[in-house]
Design a protein around this motif. Sequence first.
Motif, PDB file in Angstrom:
ATOM      1  N   GLY A  18       0.817  -1.217   0.000  1.00 19.37           N
ATOM      2  CA  GLY A  18       0.000   0.000   0.000  1.00 19.37           C
ATOM      3  C   GLY A  18       0.846   1.260   0.000  1.00 19.37           C
ATOM      4  N   VAL A  19       1.933   1.238   0.794  1.00 18.26           N
ATOM      5  CA  VAL A  19       2.827   2.396   0.832  1.00 18.26           C
ATOM      6  C   VAL A  19       3.462   2.603  -0.538  1.00 18.26           C
ATOM      7  CG1 VAL A  19       5.032   3.212   1.762  1.00 18.26           C
ATOM      8  CG2 VAL A  19       3.308   2.283   3.295  1.00 18.26           C
ATOM      9  N   LEU A  20       3.897   1.515  -1.154  1.00 14.07           N
ATOM     10  CA  LEU A  20       4.536   1.603  -2.468  1.00 14.07           C
ATOM     11  C   LEU A  20       3.562   2.141  -3.511  1.00 14.07           C
ATOM     12  CD1 LEU A  20       7.076   0.973  -4.141  1.00 14.07           C
ATOM     13  CD2 LEU A  20       6.097  -1.259  -4.574  1.00 14.07           C
ATOM     14  N   ILE A  21       2.371   1.600  -3.546  1.00 13.55           N
ATOM     15  CA  ILE A  21       1.377   2.051  -4.530  1.00 13.55           C
ATOM     16  C   ILE A  21       0.966   3.493  -4.257  1.00 13.55           C
ATOM     17  CG2 ILE A  21      -0.990   1.713  -5.352  1.00 13.55           C
ATOM     18  CD1 ILE A  21      -0.512  -1.307  -4.994  1.00 13.55           C
ATOM     19  N   GLY A  22       0.751   3.802  -2.985  1.00 16.48           N
ATOM     20  CA  GLY A  22       0.378   5.181  -2.629  1.00 16.48           C
ATOM     21  C   GLY A  22       1.460   6.172  -2.995  1.00 16.48           C
ATOM     22  N   GLY A  23       2.704   5.793  -2.744  1.00 19.36           N
ATOM     23  CA  GLY A  23       3.814   6.673  -3.099  1.00 19.36           C
ATOM     24  C   GLY A  23       3.897   6.892  -4.598  1.00 19.36           C
ATOM     25  N   ALA A  24       3.690   5.812  -5.355  1.00 13.81           N
ATOM     26  CA  ALA A  24       3.748   5.922  -6.814  1.00 13.81           C
ATOM     27  C   ALA A  24       2.620   6.812  -7.332  1.00 13.81           C
ATOM     28  CB  ALA A  24       3.672   4.537  -7.446  1.00 13.81           C
ATOM     29  N   VAL A  25       1.425   6.618  -6.806  1.00 18.67           N
ATOM     30  CA  VAL A  25       0.281   7.435  -7.243  1.00 18.67           C
ATOM     31  C   VAL A  25       0.523   8.894  -6.887  1.00 18.67           C
ATOM     32  CG1 VAL A  25      -2.169   7.905  -6.825  1.00 18.67           C
ATOM     33  CG2 VAL A  25      -1.391   5.564  -7.205  1.00 18.67           C
ATOM     34  N   GLY A  26       1.030   9.140  -5.694  1.00 11.77           N
ATOM     35  CA  GLY A  26       1.316  10.516  -5.279  1.00 11.77           C
ATOM     36  C   GLY A  26       2.385  11.161  -6.137  1.00 11.77           C
ATOM     37  N   ALA A  27       3.431  10.399  -6.452  1.00 13.30           N
ATOM     38  CA  ALA A  27       4.511  10.947  -7.271  1.00 13.30           C
ATOM     39  C   ALA A  27       4.015  11.283  -8.675  1.00 13.30           C
ATOM     40  CB  ALA A  27       5.663   9.951  -7.338  1.00 13.30           C
ATOM     41  N   VAL A  28       3.259  10.365  -9.267  1.00 12.26           N
ATOM     42  CA  VAL A  28       2.738  10.604 -10.620  1.00 12.26           C
ATOM     43  C   VAL A  28       1.771  11.783 -10.602  1.00 12.26           C
ATOM     44  CG1 VAL A  28       1.306   9.629 -12.464  1.00 12.26           C
ATOM     45  CG2 VAL A  28       3.115   8.249 -11.417  1.00 12.26           C
ATOM     46  N   SER A  29       0.927  11.861  -9.588  1.00 11.75           N
ATOM     47  CA  SER A  29      -0.035  12.972  -9.500  1.00 11.75           C
ATOM     48  C   SER A  29       0.685  14.315  -9.383  1.00 11.75           C
ATOM     49  CB  SER A  29      -0.953  12.803  -8.295  1.00 11.75           C
ATOM     50  OG  SER A  29      -1.713  11.646  -8.435  1.00 11.75           O
ATOM     51  N   SER A  30       1.706  14.362  -8.530  1.00 10.35           N
ATOM     52  CA  SER A  30       2.414  15.634  -8.356  1.00 10.35           C
ATOM     53  C   SER A  30       3.131  16.036  -9.633  1.00 10.35           C
ATOM     54  CB  SER A  30       3.396  15.553  -7.194  1.00 10.35           C
ATOM     55  OG  SER A  30       4.471  14.675  -7.509  1.00 10.35           O
ATOM     56  N   LEU A  31       3.670  15.067 -10.353  1.00 12.98           N
ATOM     57  CA  LEU A  31       4.345  15.393 -11.612  1.00 12.98           C
ATOM     58  C   LEU A  31       3.361  15.873 -12.674  1.00 12.98           C
ATOM     59  CD1 LEU A  31       6.937  12.496 -11.848  1.00 12.98           C
ATOM     60  CD2 LEU A  31       7.399  14.901 -11.376  1.00 12.98           C
ATOM     61  N   LEU A  32       2.228  15.214 -12.731  1.00 10.42           N
ATOM     62  CA  LEU A  32       1.252  15.583 -13.750  1.00 10.42           C
ATOM     63  C   LEU A  32       0.579  16.925 -13.464  1.00 10.42           C
ATOM     64  CD1 LEU A  32      -0.398  12.120 -14.438  1.00 10.42           C
ATOM     65  CD2 LEU A  32       1.248  13.334 -15.878  1.00 10.42           C
ATOM     66  N   LEU A  33       0.441  17.258 -12.205  1.00 16.50           N
ATOM     67  CA  LEU A  33      -0.245  18.500 -11.850  1.00 16.50           C
ATOM     68  C   LEU A  33       0.709  19.691 -11.772  1.00 16.50           C
ATOM     69  CD1 LEU A  33      -2.692  17.113  -9.165  1.00 16.50           C
ATOM     70  CD2 LEU A  33      -3.180  17.666 -11.551  1.00 16.50           C
ATOM     71  N   ALA A  34       1.994  19.442 -11.696  1.00 14.89           N
ATOM     72  CA  ALA A  34       2.967  20.537 -11.620  1.00 14.89           C
ATOM     73  C   ALA A  34       3.199  21.108 -13.018  1.00 14.89           C
ATOM     74  CB  ALA A  34       4.280  20.030 -11.046  1.00 14.89           C
ATOM     75  N   PRO A  35       3.310  22.424 -13.095  1.00 18.16           N
ATOM     76  CA  PRO A  35       3.530  23.031 -14.420  1.00 18.16           C
ATOM     77  C   PRO A  35       5.000  22.860 -14.851  1.00 18.16           C
ATOM     78  CG  PRO A  35       3.387  24.728 -12.740  1.00 18.16           C
ATOM     79  CD  PRO A  35       3.132  23.414 -12.070  1.00 18.16           C
TER      80      PRO A  35
END
Length: 126
Positions: free
Chosen positions: A13-30
């Motif tokens: 869960g930590v691994l998946i959550g971290g991956a989702v968070g990382a991808v989300s932050s990259l996609l939402l950052a300009p």
Amino acid sequence: MATETRRSGFMLGVLIGGAVGAVSSLLLAPKTGARMREDLSNRYRSAMDKTREWASAATDKTKDMANRVANRASDLMDQAEEGKQQMRDTMHTAKDAMQDRTRDMEGDRLDSGTSREADRPASRPN
């Protein structure tokens, strides 16, 4: 065993959550497309490296546990074999002692002039 399952589930869960968070932050950052791809690639490599480290550690722990179980089983088998041999030795010693005692008693009877028939009570006619 249940604790290991919970721990594994938590780590996943930590691994998946971290991956989702990382991808989300990259996609939402300009960022520019090239910069975003580079960041995604770096994060992916980092996640893969950590996954390999965890898998390696789990493999090492599993091998260590298997070796400990095998060694303990071998020790128990050795102890059982020793106990079995001690029991055999004790039984042989008791058997030999009984045979010696029986021979001594037979010798005493022969020396005293009695026989086994004389030691038995006479049967009564009906």
